[in-house]
Design a protein around this motif. Structure first.
Motif, short mmCIF file in Angstrom:
data_model
loop_
_atom_site.label_atom_id
_atom_site.label_comp_id
_atom_site.label_asym_id
_atom_site.label_seq_id
_atom_site.Cartn_x
_atom_site.Cartn_y
_atom_site.Cartn_z
N SER A 54 0.83 -1.19 0.00
CA SER A 54 0.00 0.00 0.00
C SER A 54 0.87 1.25 0.00
O SER A 54 1.94 1.28 0.61
N GLU A 56 -0.30 4.06 1.19
CA GLU A 56 -0.79 4.87 2.30
C GLU A 56 -0.09 4.46 3.59
O GLU A 56 0.24 3.29 3.80
N PHE A 58 -1.18 4.17 6.60
CA PHE A 58 -1.93 3.21 7.40
C PHE A 58 -2.73 2.26 6.50
O PHE A 58 -3.75 1.73 6.91
N GLY A 59 -2.27 2.08 5.29
CA GLY A 59 -2.93 1.18 4.35
C GLY A 59 -2.63 -0.28 4.65
O GLY A 59 -1.85 -0.61 5.55
N ILE A 60 -3.26 -1.14 3.88
CA ILE A 60 -3.10 -2.59 4.04
C ILE A 60 -2.44 -3.16 2.79
O ILE A 60 -2.90 -2.90 1.67
N ALA A 81 -14.31 -2.82 6.95
CA ALA A 81 -13.58 -1.71 6.33
C ALA A 81 -12.14 -1.66 6.81
O ALA A 81 -11.84 -1.92 7.98
N GLY A 82 -11.24 -1.32 5.90
CA GLY A 82 -9.84 -1.17 6.25
C GLY A 82 -9.04 -2.45 6.22
O GLY A 82 -7.99 -2.56 6.87
N ASN A 83 -9.51 -3.44 5.46
CA ASN A 83 -8.79 -4.71 5.36
C ASN A 83 -8.20 -4.96 3.99
O ASN A 83 -7.87 -6.09 3.66
N VAL A 86 -9.74 -0.92 -0.26
CA VAL A 86 -9.34 0.28 -1.00
C VAL A 86 -8.20 -0.05 -1.95
O VAL A 86 -8.22 0.32 -3.13
N GLU A 87 -7.21 -0.76 -1.44
CA GLU A 87 -6.05 -1.12 -2.27
C GLU A 87 -6.45 -2.04 -3.41
O GLU A 87 -5.97 -1.88 -4.54
N GLN A 249 -19.66 -3.99 2.49
CA GLN A 249 -19.67 -4.40 3.89
C GLN A 249 -21.04 -4.92 4.30
O GLN A 249 -21.19 -5.44 5.40
N GLU A 266 -7.22 -8.47 6.39
CA GLU A 266 -5.80 -8.17 6.53
C GLU A 266 -5.04 -8.36 5.22
O GLU A 266 -3.92 -8.87 5.21
#
Length: 303
Positions: A54, A56, A58-60, A81-83, A86-87, A249, A266
């Motif tokens: 990533s 970012e 704090f990206g994954i 969200a956040g796993n 986005v990437e 989601q 993750e």
């Protein structure tokens, strides 16, 4: 209340979510009609051993993502969200490029090094998560926003110049077919409510008759009636031969429209399972990462 008018009152303990929603929107809600997926065609999109860092803070990072999507089916990807959603969406749309072009194949053609415009030219459509600023330009008219991602597929350029008449007609077609509430297509994207802008963007991409469409959170912020209409439009598009990938989601949404579901946690993607072979409870365990990612098994299954 509906449309600024008093409609009715009721005892909520005597009503269902469906009946309350029908009062709010003024029409009957219908459950999306879904086929059994038996008419699935050849693989349209194949993602093979995709790993990506990533950009970012704090990206994954994505780690050995493997899956495919066939024509005639809807594949859902669930996850908290956040796993890595986005990437994954960025690399599928071409906003982030793969290390190797062969990590992404569209009908067997490597596309991992192609930019978003080049991917659209091959028949890919994309509905991003951020509709105001990413999916549309806030201060541009609906006509101009219709043109931005559709000029190639809808042939909105003539002799190197924008065909304003065709662009306007296309924007009006989107508004009519997807019931977008607006004073007119000359108004800006920012003048629409969030739900109506979502319908406009979904309609703009679907009406291009894509080979593959990637949709992030298709009914985020829309009312129950519009959500049902969008769900049916997604299913109809798949039944007409398109490959559809939905990232959401909302598990109820994914179970309503998907033929197969995988879970991202993750930065790893689980093995995809037929909708009839997996429960919401199993999806929940995968979302929490307690059952492992299954990436290696998926790699073997799609090889």
């Amino acid at each position: 209340m509906r449309g600024g008018k008093y409609i009715a009152e009721c005892d909520p303990t005597q009503e269902t979510s469906k009946s309350l929603a029908e009062m709010m929107i003024g029409t009957n809600l219908t459950t999306p009609r879904h086929d059994d997926g038996s008419k699935r065609g050849p693989v349209r999109l194949k993602v093979h051993n995709l790993s990506l860092d990533s950009h970012e803070q704090f990206g994954i990072d994505l780690n050995l993502i493997n899956f495919d999507v066939r024509g005639g089916e809807v594949m859902g990807i669930a996850g908290v969200a956040g796993n890595g959603q986005v990437e994954l969406l960025e690399v599928l749309s071409g906003e982030m490029l793969c290390d190797e072009a062969e990590h992404l194949l569209l009908e067997g053609t490597p596309i991992g090094k192609l930019n978003p415009t080049e991917r659209r030219e091959l028949g890919i459509a994309f509905v991003p998560e951020d509709r105001l600023g990413h999916g549309s330009v806030p201060d541009m008219s609906l006509t101009d926003n219709a043109f931005l991602s559709s000029y190639g597929q809808k042939k909105l350029i003539s002799n190197g110049l924008i065909n304003h008449k065709k662009s306007t007609q296309y924007a009006e077609e989107i508004v009519a077919k997807f019931d977008v509430r607006t004073a007119g297509v000359t108004h800006t994207a920012s003048s629409l409510s969030g739900g109506n802008l979502q319908k406009f963007i979904v309609g703009r991409e679907m009406l291009q008759d894509p080979k593959l469409i990637i949709i992030a959170h298709p009914t985020w912020g829309v009312d129950a009636g519009a959500a049902a209409a969008i769900h049916q439009a997604i299913i109809d598009l798949a039944e007409n031969g398109a490959a559809v990938l939905v990232v959401s989601q909302d598990l109820d949404e994914l179970f309503a429209i998907s033929n197969r579901i995988a879970v991202i946690a993750e930065g790893r993607l689980s093995v995809s399972r037929d909708i009839k072979e997996i429960s919401i409870e199993q999806i929940g365990l995968l979302m929490g990462g307690t059952e492992g990612s299954g990436s290696q098994k998926e790699a073997q299954s799609v090889a």
